[in-house]
Design an enzyme around this catalytic site. Sequence first.
Site, PDB file in Angstrom:
ATOM      1  N   HIS A  92      62.799   2.430  16.209  1.00 52.54           N
ATOM      2  CA  HIS A  92      63.278   1.044  16.225  1.00 52.54           C
ATOM      3  C   HIS A  92      62.514   0.218  15.176  1.00 52.54           C
ATOM      4  CE1 HIS A  92      65.932   1.082  19.701  1.00 52.54           C
ATOM      5  NE2 HIS A  92      64.999   1.544  20.516  1.00 52.54           N
ATOM      6  N   HIS A 152      59.923   7.059  19.587  1.00 53.18           N
ATOM      7  CA  HIS A 152      61.147   6.293  19.853  1.00 53.18           C
ATOM      8  C   HIS A 152      61.003   4.844  19.359  1.00 53.18           C
ATOM      9  CE1 HIS A 152      64.732   5.222  22.417  1.00 53.18           C
ATOM     10  NE2 HIS A 152      64.155   4.039  22.356  1.00 53.18           N
ATOM     11  N   GLU A 153      59.939   4.195  19.782  1.00 51.98           N
ATOM     12  CA  GLU A 153      59.763   2.783  19.398  1.00 51.98           C
ATOM     13  C   GLU A 153      59.524   2.649  17.896  1.00 51.98           C
ATOM     14  OE1 GLU A 153      60.763   0.781  21.506  1.00 51.98           O
ATOM     15  OE2 GLU A 153      60.581   2.003  23.324  1.00 51.98           O
ATOM     16  N   GLU A 211      69.600   1.748  18.691  1.00 56.68           N
ATOM     17  CA  GLU A 211      69.234   2.893  19.526  1.00 56.68           C
ATOM     18  C   GLU A 211      69.451   4.206  18.768  1.00 56.68           C
ATOM     19  OE1 GLU A 211      67.595   2.361  22.135  1.00 56.68           O
ATOM     20  OE2 GLU A 211      67.602   4.228  23.268  1.00 56.68           O
TER      21      GLU A 211
HETATM   22 ZN    ZN Z   1      65.336   2.263  22.486  1.00 47.30          ZN
END
Ligand code: ZN
Length: 508
Positions: free
Chosen positions: A274, A270-271, A300
Amino acid sequence: MTEVQDTALDPRLNDLVAQLRECSDLGAAGALLAWDQETGMPAKGIDGRSSALSTIAGLSHERFTRSQVRDTLAAAEGLTDLPPAEQALLRETRRDFDRATKVPGDLVRRIARAASQAQAAWVTAKEARDFQAFLPHVQSLLELKTEYAHAVGFAEVPLDALLDDHEAGATVRSIDAQFESLKSELVPLVHAVLSSGTAVDTGPLRRSFDQDTQRAFSADVARAMGFDFEAGRIDRSAHPFCIGIHRGDVRLTWRGQPDDLRPALYGIVHEAGHGLYEQGLPPDRSGTPLCEAVSLGVHESQSRLWENMVGRSRAFWTCFLPRLKERFPGVLDDVTEDAIYHAANEVTPSLIRVEADELTYNLHIILRFELERALFAGDLAARDLPGAFADGMARMIGVRPAHDGDGVLQDVHWSMGAFGYFPTYTLGNLYAADLFEAADRDLGGLDALIEKGELMPLREWLRAKIHVHGRSSTPRDLVANAIGKEPSQDAFMRYARAKFGEVYDLAL
Ligand code: ZN
């Protein structure tokens, strides 16, 4: 590596860009201090650190709002023959400048002070499961943020101004319409899944996994995604986050559990999603709004796309289960691709938003938005939040928190005064599905690539369609251009029905 738009800006904007870069350099210094606060700072450093951070924020605001910037910006706006990128730079700088100058310095400081006190009070109140201790803080932040909304102006209602801070162009009316429509399709799907009678075994992902090896495996995945470790790093923190200090210095954090691979793996993926966005911003625009992400919703979308649509796909496990077994010899001998794919996609009603599955997650967000809307409209008093939150959880998700620590106090956002932030999480989920579907079409089938561990074509597609454009358009237009149509919930619903229909053995 493809670097689109790698051309210098019009030299007539040099003065303005130099002034913006000074502010952005101060921001980078603040970001590094904030990162260090979460990863390395000794506990007793907090007083000195808050003081340093607030001084830097003050200096940056002062430099940005001074008359020199006003005059240089006005002069640049007088130029009539600027190319589109330069025009976008001026438009976005004007937006930031007007917002920054409309808010009185005194109000900025009062909000900062109230938020820092509220955060400290929230930590204690959450531990003690005592909403009453937090109530005066949330009341004062509501008042201050309403005052802020009146200062910057809004479309129809004060909450519009706060939504617009996180997702340019979003309003209560637009989010309301989006969420009502999403609920009408999502709620029946969640009910169908939960009443399917099929149980998903999460056992394959919940075994004894050495934490350093969890990190190493997850970093392998981030590397395959194209996360550049010469322009980034991964460290431990209590809550995972990604912070872009500069596009050449993007820092991710993670936390692990010894008996569950999911927090480390899906947290890092997830990170890293980003992080790819931050690393992919256009190099020659650094220090300007064109080298910033367009919105929190689109940010996001990048993390959720990699975490859920890639990382929780069957194709992902076709490629990565053998690699995981190599990392953990003897631990997963009995686990099949099918079993681990199912384990990664359990849908279950749960109390805590950050641990929620892909489907019910959005219901957690819709509930929070409905509460914020009622608070700002005066239909709900802050003192009645705990009951409204618990009732909402029971009504929408089917579970009722036993205490406020697991209920209304679970999220940090309101203690930071970040009202209007939550909807960007669901917008991100919807954008992610739109983008994934378009990339799948443009690249001739993503599954076949993901199965081979070839994730770079997807990164390059996202880079060309999203990352390199920075803030050169509105979030919605950026996504619409990338996918060739207006964004909607349709791709998300198609994705959700296909995946969870298969996992839960339902004809949807
Ligand atoms: Zn996030």
